[in-house]
Scaffold this active site. Structure first.
Site, PDB file in Angstrom:
ATOM      1  CD  GLU A   1      -4.397 -13.480   5.820  1.00  0.00           C
ATOM      2  OE1 GLU A   1      -4.653 -14.700   5.879  1.00  0.00           O
ATOM      3  OE2 GLU A   1      -3.780 -12.870   6.708  1.00  0.00           O
TER       4      GLU A   1
ATOM      5  CD  GLU B   1       2.066   8.673  -2.504  1.00  0.00           C
ATOM      6  OE1 GLU B   1       1.323   9.640  -2.693  1.00  0.00           O
ATOM      7  OE2 GLU B   1       2.028   7.983  -1.482  1.00  0.00           O
TER       8      GLU B   1
END
Length: 321
Positions: free
Chosen positions: A102, A133
């Site tokens: 963004e 992960e």
């Protein structure tokens, strides 16, 4: 006959230590008072969930001093050319990628200035990548691929505060001299301890046991909003509360650009169009040509000399009387 207890099974199934760790985490706690939630009317479940969500801003508010200190450190480094890099797995990683993505349209940053790393790479944005992960080494490799420097800031994001990928990113970044921030939703987390700036927003157990895309995810999103937005304010990417570095890449943003120039200057539509034409559509430059009474090239030079800070450029503008 020999009986096998759950505890015996836990110790022998290879996951005993991990299960014991999870049992100590606030974000993983079971809430017996919600054990019959699936029996409630939809509107009642919605009311409960909404009540849960309302507690998140207060939890974030309790960590404002830590958040502010992390932002100041980040802005200082980005002013020297450093980057803001998020690193996380699963929901936490996706939130980092979202916040990074963004920044270019909102603040006209280059995509290389704010970066989101997710364990497992871009595929993990929409599909789980098994085992990613759990690897500190993968995080270090992902950062090395970016040629990390001491001017960079790395934010490890993990609701539990124990995700190896996030911890590995922070540990590796710290070894390279970069600023490190650990964002988690459990107190006394390994991630917070590993980072120079530990931000632990404790939102409590989730509506659905262990579903940290809920309150924990909301808390992380709020903190990431602060990290990027206030850093950009400190870097002069805004003028007051106007997004003067907005990139007009579509019709909505082009209309917003004109509105921003209007709000900042009070100029007529004709003046605004002329200013944008003289500055290749750059909102900040257009505002400076109007308020500072300078031409496009002069506006660009003044902004370059003031490191992009519009107020400083306006103060330096050689106005005629």
């Amino acid at each position: 006959m020999t009986s096998t207890t759950d505890a015996d099974h836990t110790a022998s199934d290879g996951y005993g230590e991990l299960r014991a760790q999870l049992a100590t985490l606030t974000t993983e706690a079971f809430r017996p008072e919600l054990a019959e939630i699936d029996q409630l009317d939809t509107i009642e479940i919605a009311r409960i969930m909404n009540g849960e969500d309302r507690s998140v801003p207060a939890a974030v508010g309790a960590r404002l001093p830590e958040i502010a200190a992390a932002i100041d450190g980040t802005a200082e480094r980005m002013a020297r050319g450093g980057r803001l890099i998020y690193a996380g797995a699963g929901t936490a990683g996706r939130l980092g990628v979202l916040d990074a993505s963004e920044c270019p349209p909102t603040f006209n940053t280059d995509p290389s200035e704010v970066i989101g790393l997710i364990a497992g790479g871009p595929t993990a944005m929409v599909k789980a990548v098994e085992g990613a992960e759990d690897s500190k080494e993968l995080a270090a490799a992902d950062l090395d691929a970016l040629d990390l420097t001491a001017d960079d800031t790395v934010v490890g994001i993990s609701a539990s505060g124990r995700t190896p990928y996030a911890i590995g990113a922070v540990e590796h970044a710290r070894s390279k001299g970069a600023l490190t921030i650990g964002l988690s939703c459990n107190a006394d987390s390994a991630l917070g301890a590993a980072a120079e700036h530990g931000i632990e927003v404790v939102v409590g157990p989730e509506l659905l046991t262990g579903s940290t895309r809920l309150k924990a995810g909301t808390a992380q999103k709020l903190v990431l909003n602060m990290l990027s937005t206030i850093t950009m304010i400190r870097l002069g990417k805004t003028y007051g509360n106007l997004m003067v570095d907005v990139r007009a890449s579509n019709e909505k943003l082009r209309a917003r650009s004109r509105r921003i120039v209007s709000l900042a200057t009070g100029a007529s539509d004709e003046e605004i169009e002329a200013a944008l034409a003289a500055t290749d559509g750059e909102v900040k430059n257009a505002i400076l040509t109007i308020l500072g009474q300078v031409d496009g090239p002069t506006a660009a030079a003044l902004l370059a000399a003031s490191d992009g800070h519009l107020r400083a450029a306006l103060a330096a503008a050689p106005r005629t009387t």
